[in-house]
Motif scaffolding. Structure first.
Motif, PDB file in Angstrom:
ATOM      1  N   ARG A   5       0.835  -1.201   0.000  1.00 21.68           N
ATOM      2  CA  ARG A   5       0.000   0.000   0.000  1.00 21.68           C
ATOM      3  C   ARG A   5       0.873   1.257   0.000  1.00 21.68           C
ATOM      4  N   PHE A  28       1.465   3.989  -2.947  1.00 24.91           N
ATOM      5  CA  PHE A  28       1.254   5.413  -2.639  1.00 24.91           C
ATOM      6  C   PHE A  28       2.456   6.238  -3.124  1.00 24.91           C
ATOM      7  N   ARG A  65       2.697   8.837  -6.634  1.00 26.23           N
ATOM      8  CA  ARG A  65       3.075  10.252  -6.491  1.00 26.23           C
ATOM      9  C   ARG A  65       4.320  10.556  -7.313  1.00 26.23           C
ATOM     10  N   GLU A  74       0.383  15.058   2.142  1.00 24.20           N
ATOM     11  CA  GLU A  74       0.880  13.682   1.913  1.00 24.20           C
ATOM     12  C   GLU A  74       2.161  13.442   2.705  1.00 24.20           C
ATOM     13  N   ASN A 103      -6.012   4.009   8.416  1.00 22.49           N
ATOM     14  CA  ASN A 103      -6.633   4.074   7.088  1.00 22.49           C
ATOM     15  C   ASN A 103      -6.463   5.488   6.519  1.00 22.49           C
ATOM     16  N   LYS A 104      -6.684   5.604   5.223  1.00 22.90           N
ATOM     17  CA  LYS A 104      -6.352   6.842   4.520  1.00 22.90           C
ATOM     18  C   LYS A 104      -7.112   8.040   5.102  1.00 22.90           C
ATOM     19  N   PHE A 146      -5.137  11.116   6.804  1.00 18.30           N
ATOM     20  CA  PHE A 146      -5.195  12.451   6.211  1.00 18.30           C
ATOM     21  C   PHE A 146      -5.901  13.447   7.144  1.00 18.30           C
TER      22      PHE A 146
END
Lengths: 419, 225
Positions: free
Chosen positions: A10, A14, A18, B102, B114-115, B119
Motif C-alpha cells: 500500500r 502510494f 506520487r 501527503e 486508514n487513509k 489524512f
C-alpha cells in the motif's frame, strides 16, 4: 507477515503513484518510448523473420497448392479414380473451385533450328502442367502472374506458358545446375520432348511466381497435354482445391480421408504439403527471433536498470529520509517495482496497440517484396503476450535491483550524502 | 525516559580514528524540552543521531522508555522510529513529490491508519502549524519557513514519545524561526518531549534545560529559569 507485506504494498503504491505523477513529463515520455521500442524490437524483429518464411508458405498456398492438394500416391503414376474423386469434391459445399492437373517431366529445347552440329543443344528440364486455364486461374490466379505475353485460353493448341526461371534473360545469377533457355521470349518456337513425343510449340506467355518451384514450371492446355502423355483415361496427377472463405482446410481434408480418397491419392492441406525445408526454416527463424528478442530484453533491462539506478541514486537522500521516518525498506523497494511495472505495462500496451492496429494490417496490405516471398509481420497473440510478460518481468527485476542497492545503504549516510 | 550511558562514537577513515563522542551520560524525562548546544564540531548532532536511533553508537547504551535499543535489529529500530520518534531536520527533509498533507500523512499510513484517518490527522497537524490552507502544495511551492513547519507537523502528527530536532531554525529567517520555535513551545506545553540541537542562544532559552557539549562530552546541564 502477510498484513505487513500488504501494508508495504500500500505504501509502495502510494509513493510510486506520487513519484510517477510528479516526475517530469519528458522523463516519463522518454522511458515509455524506450519501452515501446523495446517491445517492438521484441515482437517485430522476430515477427518479420517468421513473416518472411510464412510469406513463402502463403505464396505456396496461393500460387501452387491452394487450400488442399490431392496428389499421386508415391507408388502410383497418377491418381486412380480421378473422375470419382472429382465428383466427390463436387458434393462438398465448402469447396469453391478446383483445378485438375496433368503433370509430367519434359525436356524443353530452344535454338534447335540455328544450332550447329557440334554445338550442345540448349535444353532445360521442366515439369509441364496440363491445365484447364479457367479452372487453374480460378484456383491459383495464374493469369495474374503473366509478366510477358498473355495467358492461355481453352483452344490454345501448341501454345505454352513458361516460368521465368526457365529463361536465361530472367536469371540474375547463373546456376550451373539449372539449365535455362537462351534467346527465347514470347512468340519463340521451342521443342518439347515428353513421354516419347516431340512437339514444337510457341511461347504464349511468361509467368513469374514467388514460389521458386512454380517459376520453373510450364503450362499447356489439358486437352492437348493429356494426349501427348497418353493419359486417355483422364486420370490426373494432382487436384488443387480452393475452399470458400472461412472454411477449415483440416475439416475438409479429414472428410476426404473419411470418404476413402486416401486409397487413391494423398490428401494434404497447404500446411501438410509445405516442404520440410520451409518448416525447418520457420523453426530456425523462430529461434533467431527469440535470440534477437532476448537481446532486446537484456537491452531493455539494462536501460531500466540505469534509469532506476540514476533515479534511486539522485533520490538517495530522500530514500534515507523515508527510512528515517520509519518507512520500511521493502515499501520503498516496492515503490520502485511499481514504477517499473507502470513503465513496462504502458510501454508494452502502446506497443501492442501499434502492432495490432497499425503494423500487422499495414504489412498485410503492403507486404515487403522479397524475391522469394511477400514478407508480412507475424505476431500470434499468445506469443506476443508471453513476450510482453517477459518484458514486464525483466523490467521489474531491473527496477528492483538498483532500488534494493540504494535502500540497503546506511540511513544517516544517505540523508547526509556521506559515502 | 531517555537515557544514554557512556555513549561513544568513533568514525574511521582508513587508519585514522576520530572520537566524536567520548562517553556521554545523559538523561531526559518525559515531557522535557532540552536544547543541546555546543560549538561546531563539538558532537551535538552526532549525539542527537545516536539518541534518535538514526545511527548506531560505537559503544554505550541508549535506553528509551525502559527499552535497551542496542539489542534492536534494523527492522525493530525502524519500527521504533516510526511509532516513538519524530524528526525535524535542518534542511526540512520533505519528499519533493508529495504534497504538504501527503508528507505529513505518510508516517501515519505506515502505522497502518486508514487513509481517511491518516489524512484527517495530517490536516489537524498542518492546521496547528498554520498551514491548513497549503495542504496540496508540494515543497517546491512553499517557502523555507513553510517547509519547516510542514516538517514539524510531520514530526508530531503521529504523536511520538520524543521529537528530535536538528538545528530546525538554521536555514530560516527570524520571522520563520520564531514561528517554528513557538510551535515547539506550544507542543512542549501540551506535554511533548523535545530534544533539540541548536547553536542559537535565544531559541535554546525557550527550552526547559540546556545541555552543553564540547569535545564529545557533556560539560554542563542547566535549567532555564
Amino acid at each position: 507477515m502477510f498484513p505487513r507485506f500488504t501494508l508495504n504494498l500500500r505504501i509502495g503504491f502510494f509513493l510510486a503513484t506520487r513519484q510517477i505523477r510528479r516526475t517530469s513529463p519528458w522523463t516519463t515520455v522518454l522511458i515509455i518510448s524506450v519501452m515501446v521500442l523495446t517491445f517492438l524490437n521484441l515482437v517485430v524483429v522476430s515477427g518479420m523473420l517468421v513473416g518472411l518464411v510464412q510469406g513463402i508458405g502463403n505464396a505456396t498456398r496461393k500460387e501452387y497448392t491452394s487450400d488442399i492438394i490431392i496428389s499421386t500416391l508415391d507408388n502410383k503414376k497418377y491418381i486412380e479414380e480421378s473422375a470419382n474423386i472429382t465428383s466427390l469434391l463436387g458434393t462438398i459445399p465448402e469447396i469453391d473451385s478446383l483445378s485438375r492437373r496433368y503433370v509430367e517431366g519434359a525436356i524443353l529445347e530452344a535454338n534447335y533450328a540455328s544450332r550447329k552440329e557440334n554445338e550442345k543443344p540448349n535444353t532445360a528440364n521442366v515439369q509441364i502442367f496440363g491445365i484447364d486455364p479457367a479452372d487453374e486461374d480460378a484456383v491459383t490466379g495464374l493469369a495474374a502472374h503473366i509478366i510477358d505475353g498473355s495467358y492461355l485460353s481453352s483452344g490454345d493448341y501448341d501454345q505454352i506458358i513458361l516460368g521465368n526461371h526457365l529463361l536465361t534473360q530472367y536469371i540474375l545469377i547463373e546456376d550451373p545446375n539449372l539449365a535455362t533457355l537462351d534467346n527465347v521470349g514470347v512468340g519463340t518456337k521451342i521443342r518439347i520432348s515428353v513421354a516419347n513425343t516431340v512437339r514444337e510449340v510457341t511461347i504464349k506467355g511468361i509467368m513469374e511466381s514467388k514460389v521458386d518451384l512454380r517459376s520453373r514450371n510450364a503450362f499447356m492446355i489439358d486437352t492437348q497435354f493429356r494426349n501427348m502423355i497418353g493419359r486417355n483415361d483422364r486420370n490426373v496427377d494432382a487436384i488443387a482445391v480452393l475452399l470458400k472463405k472461412g472454411a477449415d482446410p483440416v475439416a475438409v481434408r479429414d472428410k476426404l480421408i473419411r470418404d476413402g480418397v486416401t486409397a487413391f491419392a494423398k490428401v494434404q492441406t497447404y500446411d501438410d504439403a509445405q516442404p520440410k525445408f520451409v518448416k525447418d526454416v520457420v523453426k530456425t527463424f523462430n529461434i533467431l527471433g527469440t535470440v534477437f528478442g532476448s537481446i532486446g530484453i537484456v537491452v531493455s533491462s539494462i536501460t531500466i536498470f540505469i534509469v532506476i539506478f540514476i533515479n534511486a541514486i539522485t533520490r538517495r537522500k530522500f530514500i534515507g529520509i523515508l527510512k528515517a521516518i520509519g518507512i520500511r525498506g521493502q515499501a520503498i523497494e516496492i515503490s520502485y517495482i511499481f514504477q517499473s511495472i507502470f513503465y513496462a505495462v504502458i510501454g508494452s500496451s502502446l506497443g501492442l496497440v501499434l502492432v495490432y492496429s497499425s503494423l500487422v494490417p499495414f504489412f498485410l496490405s503492403h507486404p515487403i517484396d522479397f524475391p522469394f516471398s511477400d514478407g508480412i509481420l507475424v505476431a500470434p497473440p499468445k506469443e506476443t503476450f508471453i513476450r510482453m510478460g517477459l518484458l514486464v518481468l525483466s523490467t521489474v527485476v531491473a527496477g528492483f535491483i538498483p532500488a534494493r542497492m540504494i535502500v540497503r545503504k546506511n540511513t544517516l549516510n544517505s540523508i547526509l550524502g556521506r559515502n | 525516559m531517555i537515557e544514554t550511558r557512556n555513549l561513544t562514537k568513533t568514525f574511521k577513515h582508513g587508519n585514522i580514528e576520530t572520537h566524536v563522542l567520548k562517553g556521554i551520560d545523559f538523561r531526559a524525562e518525559s515531557g522535557e524540552f532540552i536544547a543541546i548546544m555546543g560549538r561546531s564540531g563539538a558532537g551535538k548532532s552526532t549525539f542527537l543521531y545516536q539518541m534518535s536511533l538514526l545511527d548506531v553508537p560505537t559503544s554505550g547504551e541508549i535506553v528509551i522508555d525502559g527499552e535497551h535499543t542496542h539489542a534492536m535489529n534494523q527492522a525493530k529500530r525502524a519500527r521504533f522510529r516510526l511509532f516513538r520518534c519524530g524528526y525535524v531536520f535542518q534542511d526540512y527533509a520533505l519528499l519533493p513529490e508529495l504534497s504538504a498533507i501527503e508528507n505529513v500523512a505518510l508516517p501515519l499510513l505506515m502505522q497502518n491508519l486508514n487513509k481517511t484517518k491518516a489524512f484527517s490527522r495530517a490536516y489537524e497537524a498542518l492546521e496547528k502549524v498554520g498551514l491548513g490552507h497549503r495542504l496540496e502544495n508540494i515543497p517546491s511551492n512553499l517557502s523555507g519557513g513553510e517547509q519547516q513547519r510542514v516538517s514539524v507537523a510531520r514530526a508530531f502528527a503521529h504523536r511520538p514519545k520524543i521529537l528530535f530536532a536538528d538545528e530546525p531554525t538554521a536555514n530560516l529567517d527570524n520571522e520563520s524561526s520564531a514561528l517554528v520555535m513557538n510551535i515547539f513551545r506550544e507542543l512542549h506545553r501540551e506535554g511533548q518531549t523535545i530534544i533539540m540541537v541548536t547553536h542559537e542562544e535565544q531559541y535554546a532559552r525557550m527550552a526547559g534545560k540546556i545541555a552543553k557539549i564540547d569535545d564529545g562530552r557533556i560539560i554542563s546541564v542547566t535549567n532555564n529559569g
